[in-house]
Design a protein around this motif. Sequence first.
Motif, PDB file in Angstrom:
ATOM      1  N   VAL A   1       0.827  -1.206   0.000  1.00 21.59           N
ATOM      2  CA  VAL A   1       0.000   0.000   0.000  1.00 21.59           C
ATOM      3  C   VAL A   1       0.863   1.257   0.000  1.00 21.59           C
ATOM      4  N   LEU A   2       1.936   1.238   0.780  1.00 23.14           N
ATOM      5  CA  LEU A   2       2.850   2.379   0.886  1.00 23.14           C
ATOM      6  C   LEU A   2       4.288   1.888   0.716  1.00 23.14           C
ATOM      7  N   PRO A   3       4.749   1.765  -0.504  1.00 23.07           N
ATOM      8  CA  PRO A   3       6.119   1.288  -0.712  1.00 23.07           C
ATOM      9  C   PRO A   3       7.130   2.153   0.040  1.00 23.07           C
ATOM     10  N   GLY A   4       8.066   1.500   0.709  1.00 25.69           N
ATOM     11  CA  GLY A   4       9.101   2.226   1.441  1.00 25.69           C
ATOM     12  C   GLY A   4       8.695   2.707   2.813  1.00 25.69           C
ATOM     13  N   ALA A   5       7.471   2.427   3.233  1.00 30.10           N
ATOM     14  CA  ALA A   5       7.026   2.871   4.556  1.00 30.10           C
ATOM     15  C   ALA A   5       7.811   2.131   5.631  1.00 30.10           C
ATOM     16  N   ALA A   6       8.214   2.876   6.654  1.00 28.67           N
ATOM     17  CA  ALA A   6       9.103   2.318   7.675  1.00 28.67           C
ATOM     18  C   ALA A   6       8.367   1.614   8.811  1.00 28.67           C
ATOM     19  N   GLY A   7       7.101   1.853   9.009  1.00 32.29           N
ATOM     20  CA  GLY A   7       6.368   1.236  10.114  1.00 32.29           C
ATOM     21  C   GLY A   7       5.360   2.210  10.684  1.00 32.29           C
ATOM     22  N   ALA A   8       4.844   1.906  11.848  1.00 28.53           N
ATOM     23  CA  ALA A   8       3.766   2.691  12.446  1.00 28.53           C
ATOM     24  C   ALA A   8       4.133   4.156  12.672  1.00 28.53           C
ATOM     25  N   GLU A   9       5.418   4.441  12.873  1.00 28.31           N
ATOM     26  CA  GLU A   9       5.834   5.819  13.132  1.00 28.31           C
ATOM     27  C   GLU A   9       6.058   6.629  11.860  1.00 28.31           C
ATOM     28  N   ASP A  10       6.034   5.982  10.706  1.00 30.27           N
ATOM     29  CA  ASP A  10       6.185   6.682   9.436  1.00 30.27           C
ATOM     30  C   ASP A  10       4.984   7.616   9.266  1.00 30.27           C
ATOM     31  N   PRO A  11       5.231   8.906   8.972  1.00 27.85           N
ATOM     32  CA  PRO A  11       4.107   9.843   8.844  1.00 27.85           C
ATOM     33  C   PRO A  11       3.066   9.423   7.808  1.00 27.85           C
ATOM     34  N   ARG A  12       3.499   8.795   6.701  1.00 31.89           N
ATOM     35  CA  ARG A  12       2.514   8.355   5.698  1.00 31.89           C
ATOM     36  C   ARG A  12       1.643   7.238   6.254  1.00 31.89           C
ATOM     37  N   VAL A  13       2.224   6.356   7.066  1.00 29.34           N
ATOM     38  CA  VAL A  13       1.452   5.269   7.673  1.00 29.34           C
ATOM     39  C   VAL A  13       0.443   5.851   8.659  1.00 29.34           C
ATOM     40  N   ARG A  14       0.884   6.830   9.453  1.00 29.21           N
ATOM     41  CA  ARG A  14      -0.046   7.462  10.404  1.00 29.21           C
ATOM     42  C   ARG A  14      -1.204   8.126   9.662  1.00 29.21           C
ATOM     43  N   ARG A  15      -0.899   8.769   8.524  1.00 31.90           N
ATOM     44  CA  ARG A  15      -1.972   9.398   7.733  1.00 31.90           C
ATOM     45  C   ARG A  15      -2.929   8.341   7.182  1.00 31.90           C
ATOM     46  N   LEU A  16      -2.387   7.232   6.709  1.00 26.85           N
ATOM     47  CA  LEU A  16      -3.211   6.153   6.172  1.00 26.85           C
ATOM     48  C   LEU A  16      -4.135   5.592   7.257  1.00 26.85           C
ATOM     49  N   VAL A  17      -3.573   5.304   8.424  1.00 23.18           N
ATOM     50  CA  VAL A  17      -4.360   4.751   9.529  1.00 23.18           C
ATOM     51  C   VAL A  17      -5.464   5.727   9.933  1.00 23.18           C
ATOM     52  N   ALA A  18      -5.124   7.006  10.044  1.00 20.73           N
ATOM     53  CA  ALA A  18      -6.126   8.007  10.430  1.00 20.73           C
ATOM     54  C   ALA A  18      -7.225   8.118   9.383  1.00 20.73           C
ATOM     55  N   SER A  19      -6.838   8.152   8.114  1.00 24.09           N
ATOM     56  CA  SER A  19      -7.818   8.294   7.040  1.00 24.09           C
ATOM     57  C   SER A  19      -8.761   7.092   6.976  1.00 24.09           C
ATOM     58  N   ILE A  20      -8.200   5.900   7.033  1.00 22.31           N
ATOM     59  CA  ILE A  20      -9.024   4.686   6.961  1.00 22.31           C
ATOM     60  C   ILE A  20      -9.888   4.565   8.216  1.00 22.31           C
TER      61      ILE A  20
ATOM     62  N   ASN B   1       1.741   9.285  -3.981  1.00 19.01           N
ATOM     63  CA  ASN B   1       1.933  10.308  -5.006  1.00 19.01           C
ATOM     64  C   ASN B   1       2.172  11.687  -4.401  1.00 19.01           C
ATOM     65  N   GLN B   2       1.539  11.964  -3.272  1.00 16.63           N
ATOM     66  CA  GLN B   2       1.644  13.297  -2.679  1.00 16.63           C
ATOM     67  C   GLN B   2       2.934  13.483  -1.888  1.00 16.63           C
ATOM     68  N   PHE B   3       3.366  12.469  -1.161  1.00 19.46           N
ATOM     69  CA  PHE B   3       4.510  12.627  -0.269  1.00 19.46           C
ATOM     70  C   PHE B   3       5.710  11.828  -0.762  1.00 19.46           C
ATOM     71  N   GLY B   4       6.826  12.512  -0.893  1.00 22.84           N
ATOM     72  CA  GLY B   4       8.057  11.872  -1.316  1.00 22.84           C
ATOM     73  C   GLY B   4       9.029  11.756  -0.163  1.00 22.84           C
ATOM     74  N   ASN B   5       9.968  10.853  -0.291  1.00 24.24           N
ATOM     75  CA  ASN B   5      11.039  10.668   0.687  1.00 24.24           C
ATOM     76  C   ASN B   5      12.348  10.651  -0.062  1.00 24.24           C
ATOM     77  N   ALA B   6      13.325  11.329   0.473  1.00 18.06           N
ATOM     78  CA  ALA B   6      14.666  11.292  -0.115  1.00 18.06           C
ATOM     79  C   ALA B   6      15.677  11.245   1.010  1.00 18.06           C
ATOM     80  N   THR B   7      16.729  10.507   0.793  1.00 18.90           N
ATOM     81  CA  THR B   7      17.816  10.399   1.760  1.00 18.90           C
ATOM     82  C   THR B   7      19.112  10.757   1.054  1.00 18.90           C
TER      83      THR B   7
END
Length: 177
Positions: A36-55, A104-110
């Motif tokens: 669902v969220l390629p590259g997501a690091a886990g529950a603390e990843d901001p995109r994961v938190r947004r997904l959980v909140a939205s769903i 698509n909205q949020f990118g990550n770069a290291t």
Amino acid sequence: MPTDAFLQARFVQVEATCSIRSYLRSLVLQVDLPNVLPGAAGAEDPRVRRLVASIGERQGVRRAHVIEAAFGEPGKLCVHFDPDKTDRSRLREMIEKTGARLTNQFGNATWTTPPISGPGNAEQAAEMLGRITGVVVAEVEPGRRIRIEYDREQIQKAELRGMLALMGAQKGECSNE
């Protein structure tokens, strides 16, 4: 003849029993986070938190949470839902669409950079990066790593690279997450 207090207590008991039965009728859908969220690091990843909140706010969803990765298995989005209010296929589609929108909205770069002298300087650099419009999260490690999550609708990776160059930090290589 029953008193009003007795009837009220009985009503509360029946209502609680119905709520418990309704909760017990919940179904669970688990989806691998990387799907669902390629590259997501886990529950603390901001995109994961947004997904959980939205769903979690959707009609028919009782609870949404993350089961962290363990024993070689990826992390999972776990959604408890009421089958009378939504069905599994509609819920899965909603999760996939929300994940795609967030991806698509949020990118990550290291970036790997020359070492930043001292933890105070790393904190100061993270604070400066965090003030840039469109930067959601900036992590700067003194040992050569800068990780930025950014809103693609507000800033592009090339602009971030330019900001890092102005700060004297962007001399290394970049990888996308």
